[in-house]
Each structure stands twice: as structure tokens, then as C-alpha cells.
Design an enzyme around this catalytic site. Structure first.
Site, short mmCIF file in Angstrom:
data_model
loop_
_atom_site.label_atom_id
_atom_site.label_comp_id
_atom_site.label_asym_id
_atom_site.label_seq_id
_atom_site.Cartn_x
_atom_site.Cartn_y
_atom_site.Cartn_z
N LYS A 173 106.13 23.91 131.58
CA LYS A 173 106.43 22.87 132.56
C LYS A 173 107.81 22.26 132.30
CE LYS A 173 105.96 19.38 135.40
NZ LYS A 173 105.77 19.35 136.82
N CYS A 177 111.20 13.72 137.33
CA CYS A 177 110.92 14.75 136.33
C CYS A 177 112.12 15.35 135.61
CB CYS A 177 110.14 15.89 136.97
SG CYS A 177 108.44 15.46 137.30
N GLU A 206 101.48 20.25 136.92
CA GLU A 206 101.68 20.28 138.37
C GLU A 206 103.13 20.68 138.66
OE1 GLU A 206 99.41 20.14 140.86
OE2 GLU A 206 101.27 20.94 141.63
#
Ligand code: UDX
Ligand code: ADP
Length: 483
Positions: A224, A280, A169
Site C-alpha cells: 500500500k 495519502c 484500500e
């Protein structure tokens, strides 16, 4: 028999799982979505009638929930039922950095992912596609696959089969709904082509086909981590330049604008601030560092680790500047903190620069009043690990010895009386319109505004006779001692 997708479940109803499934449900009316979590309170909050009390704040989210919840979107704690019925299961559980043991401080703790995989192995029926949604270290898919394989080797479970895909995501908090509705790309990594196409078909309900990229599973996982590492590196780069601007008389906003016009550099993600936060950036860079170290790539590891180190230094630097400008001591001085979330338009405080900076100021003896329009007092207490000051008694004496300051929360902006300084840490829209002329009359002179987000109205602050320190602005560093 043709495998058709009808039921989708998502394990983990957090900042990723909740918004992602809500948007999917709003775009795919013929599919049914279960979002499950072990945390009853969180599920209760997702089911709250009062949509202003959802567990996360995200612009546009409550409107989507209103249209989908209890229609084709169900929030539940019934993990067994959600897994049994699912054709596709998204894994969106937390993967924080390990605090102890091998890889402590760098690699991600996969215990929640492993627990999920075991639940899927136990409860699933027939063929199930497992999709990694959480940010995970490279080769996590292999771990999931191994756990699932052990289930299929059991005779009783022989009818089970699994395909593991990576579909990271890329949403950013605060703009999650916009990012999900109009993503730059959707990345699907895997080996099972038919499972990849089925997942792609779901996205094709609203995402143009040319934006859907197929890769092998390791590239997808690594892409990612790399995306987040590159973005964080940009923020650290511009923040390091802000320090140079302050001593040379340059202005980091002007420098950003000038370099951003170079189409090879681009203008986004060049806003200097108090240091990147969020769940993150740090975690993903540290995962990359761990990976590089594991494979003996010491120089690569050192390169990326520096992006995190300079971010820590930058956060410390801001607290030091506040102390230095207030004549080297902030003991018993009232300082207003505007914003505690790691960025505007979210109630998330994970890794927020405000945590480090407020702790440092309290340690120096300051009395903070912390305001944030969306973060709760309890969350701040949890993050600072210091109890809110209750009058007459300093409960922090045992926490940090001597000279300990304190903090109080305020949910309104009627807080400037007798303050020595205001420190802006989150770029909430409402802080842009503060009437500094009125605020100035209530503060202790000489009073300071420290703007770590460059959002205050500079002219108004100056006209009000307040001293202004604006991050990265070398032309605003002087004091007005005549006040
Ligand atoms: C990030 C990635 O952007 C997203 O793609 C990924 O899925 C998750 O991690 P997020 O952490 O939610 O998203 O927010 P982001 O907008 O990237 O901001 C991260 C931090 O960098 C914030 O503290 C923000 O204030 C800071 N930042 C960002 C800056 O200081 N300056 C900038 O120009 C941009
Ligand atoms: P993210 O930002 O990645 O979404 P969050 O911490 O906001 O992370 O959300 C992760 C959610 O996953 C939490 O609400 C947590 O309770 C949930 N969770 C963790 N492990 C499990 C599990 N085995 N089964 C169901 N939910 C889980």
C-alpha cells in the site's frame, strides 16, 4: 462450529470507511453493515434525509446510500453495539503524520488505531476478524494483535479470539465508487488462511477471483505504501519536467503523450498539475522514509523524501510565477482562485496544493476570491488558518504582519470584476467552459490567466486578449503588453 460471517462493522465513517462500506452493502445484500464513528456530527450527516448533504461528496455515492441506508447499512455512534455484534471489523480511522515526539513529521500517529484496538478488545464477543483498512505503517498489525492478545490473556475474556488481516484500500477520491466496484486488485494479507478466505468470499460477490491477491501481512502493508509512493513519484517526475518545458519551449502535455505511448511507462498519472495533494501520498511516503531511516537505509530514505521535497518546491514555484508575472507585486491586487479541493470531484482539501499557494499569495498582499463548487467557506478558513475578510476590517493583521492580503469565498462565478488574474488550481469540469471573452471585459488590463491544470480553452483565452500562463507549456509564456 463453522464460523460464518453475517455482521460487519467499520470503525471510522470517513472518506474510506463511508464509501467502502456503502459499496460492500450494495453488493452483499445478505450481510449487515454498521458504520460507526465517534463524531456525532459526521454520523448525523451520513443519516441526513437530504442526500446532497452527506459529509463527503463522491460521484455515485448518494445513489448507493439511497438504496442501502437503513436496509443493510446503518450509520451509528453506538460503537459498543457495533463491535459486540461484528464477525468482521474494518478499521478505517485517521492516521495523520505525527506532529511531535519520536518520528514527528514522518511517522503516522497511531493513537486512533490504538484506541480502536482497545475498544475492540473490550467489547468484542467470541471470534472476531479485524481488518486494517486505513493506510498504516508497516507492522501496525503487530501492534493491533498485541493489544488484542492482552485482552485474551484476561481470564474473563478468555472466550475472545481474533485474527488480524491487512486489506488496504486503493480507492482514489473522486472515483471512489468506480474504484470500489471495479478494483484493479484486492489485497488480503495475513497468516490465518481461513480468515483470509472468509474475507475473500465477501469480495467475490462482485470481484473476479483472479483479482484477489493473498500475501503475508507485511507485504500487504508495504504494498500500500509503495503503490502510493510510486504514484506520487510519477506526479513529481512529470511536474519537475514541466519546469524544464517552460524554459525550453517544450510542452509538458506533448512530452507526457509521447512518453505515455511507451507501454513500459504507460499513459496514466502523467498530468502535470499544481503538486500532488490528498491525505495519502505525502503521509505514505513519509512513512516509508521513516521506515527506511529506522532500519539505517539512509540513501533509500533520501530518495523517497525528495519526492515530497520537490512537490513542496513545485507548489511554491507556482505562487512565485504569479507574483513575477504581475510585475513583481500582487499587493492589493484581486486574484481569482478557481478550485480549492486537492483534485476534482471531491470536497476533500487535505494537503491540497491550493492551501500552500493561497497562503503564499495572501502573504504577498493579494486579495483572493476563492471559488470551489464543493468545498465550504468554513473548510477553507480552517485550512488557511486565516479568517475570511469581512468588509471594513482586516482581521488578519494579527496573523501575519504588514502587507497582509485577504480572501473571500464565492459559491458562484460572478467574481471577475476588477480582477488582475485568475489562477486555476483544481480541474473542475465547469472551469473548462468559462467564457473568457466575457470575463476579459471585466478584468484589469493587462490581465492574466494562470492555468495550473491545463484545462482552459487556450484559443478562447488568446482571442479574448488575455495573457496565458499554462503550467509546463513553454510556448505560452509570452506577455501581450499591448492589451
Ligand atoms: C491516492 C491513490 O491514487 C489511491 O490508490 C490511494 O488509495 C489513496 O491515495 P487520492 O489521493 O484520492 O488517491 O487521489 P489521486 O487521484 O491519486 O491524486 C492524488 C494527487 O495527485 C491529486 O492532488 C491529483 O491532482 C494529483 N495528480 C494525480 C496529478 O497532479 N497528476 C496526475 O496525473 C494524477
Ligand atoms: P480517511 O480518509 O482515512 O477515511 P477520515 O479522517 O476521513 O480518514 O475518517 C476517519 C474517521 O475515523 C473520522 O470520522 C474519525 O472521527 C473516526 N475515528 C477516529 N477514531 C475513532 C474511534 N476510536 N472510534 C470511532 N471512530 C473514530
Amino acid at each position: 462450529m463453522v464460523f460464518k460471517i453475517k455482521n460487519i462493522s467499520c470503525i471510522g465513517a470517513g472518506f474510506v470507511g463511508g464509501p467502502t462500506m456503502s459499496v460492500m452493502a450494495s453488493k452483499c445484500n445478505d450481510l449487515f453493515f454498521h458504520v460507526v464513528d465517534i463524531n456525532d456530527e459526521r454520523i448525523d450527516a451520513w443519516n441526513n434525509e437530504d442526500l446532497s448533504r452527506l459529509p463527503i461528496f463522491e460521484p455515485g455515492l448518494k445513489e448507493i446510500i439511497e438504496n442501502t441506508r437503513n436496509k443493510n447499512l446503518l450509520f451509528t455512534t453506538n460503537i459498543k453495539a457495533a463491535i459486540e455484534s461484528a464477525d468482521i471489523i474494518f478499521i478505517s480511522v485517521n492516521t495523520p503524520t505525527k506532529t511531535r515526539g519520536i518520528g514527528a513529521g514522518k511517522s503516522s500517529d497511531l493513537k486512533w488505531v490504538e484506541a480502536c484496538a482497545r475498544q475492540v478488545a473490550e467489547f468484542s464477543k467470541g471470534h472476531t476478524i479485524i481488518v486494517e483498512k486505513s493506510t498504516l505503517p508497516v507492522r501496525t498489525a503487530e501492534v493491533i494483535q498485541k493489544i488484542l492478545n492482552s485482552a485474551t490473556s484476561d481470564l474473563e475474556n478468555a472466550k475472545k479470539s481474533f485474527s488480524v488481516l491487512s486489506n488496504p484500500e486503493f480507492l482514489a477520491e473522486g472515483t471512489a465508487i468506480r474504484d470500489l466496484e471495479n478494483p484493479d486488485r484486492v489485497l488480503i494479507g495475513g497468516e490465518d488462511k481461513s480468515a483470509m478466505l472468509l474475507l475473500s468470499q465477501i469480495y467475490e460477490n462482485w470481484v473476479p477471483k483472479e483479482k484477489i491477491l493473498f500475501t503475508n501481512i507485511w507485504s500487504s502493508e508495504l504494498a500500500k505504501l509503495t503503490s502510493n509512493a510510486f504514484l506520487a513519484q510519477r506526479v513529481s517526475s512529470i511536474n519537475s519536467i514541466s519546469a524544464i518545458c517552460e524554459v525550453t519551449g517544450a510542452n509538458v502535455r506533448e512530452v507526457s503523450r509521447a512518453i505515455g505511448k511507451d507501454s513500459r511507462i504507460g499513459s496514466k498519472f502523467l498530468d502535470s498539475g499544481p503538486g500532488f495533494g490528498g491525505s495519502c501520498f505525502k503521509k505514505d511516503i513519509l512513512n516509508l522514509v521513516y521506515l527506511a531511516e529506522y532500519f539505517g537505509l539512509k540513501e533509500v530514505a533520501k530518495f523517497w523524501e525528495e519526492v515530497v521535497n520537490i512537490n513542496n518546491w513545485h507548489q511554491k514555484r507556482i505562487a512565485q510565477i504569479v507574483v513575477q508575472k504581475l510585475f513583481g507585486t500582487i499587493s492589493s491586487k484581486k486574484i481569482i482562485i478557481l478550485g480549492f479541493a486537492f483534485k476534482a470531484n471531491t470536497n476533500d482539501t487535505r494537503e491540497s496544493a491550493a492551501i500552500r499557494i493561497c497562503k503564499d499569495l495572501i502573504y504577498e498582499g493579494a486579495e483572493l476570491i476563492i471559488h470551489d463548487p464543493k468545498v465550504s467557506m468554513l473548510q477553507i478558513e480552517k485550512d488557511l488558518q486565516i479568517k475570511q475578510f469581512s468588509s471594513g476590517k482586516n482581521e488578519n493583521i494579527d496573523y501575519l504582519n504588514n502587507n497582509i492580503g485577504n480572501w473571500q469565498f464565492s459559491n458562484n462565478l460572478n467574481i471577475f470584476d476588477d480582477a488582475h488574474a485568475v489562477l486555476v488550481l483544481t480541474e473542475w469540469e465547469e472551469y473548462k467552459y468559462i467564457e473568457w471573452d466575457k470575463v476579459a471585459k471585466r478584468m484589469v488590463k493587462p490581465a492574466w490567466i494562470f492555468d495550473a491544470r491545463s484545462i482552459v480553452n487556450i484559443d478562447l483565452v488568446k482571442k479574448s486578449g488575455l495573457n496565458l500562463w499554462s503550467l509546463g507549456d513553454g510556448s505560452q509564456q509570452g506577455t501581450k503588453d499591448e492589451i
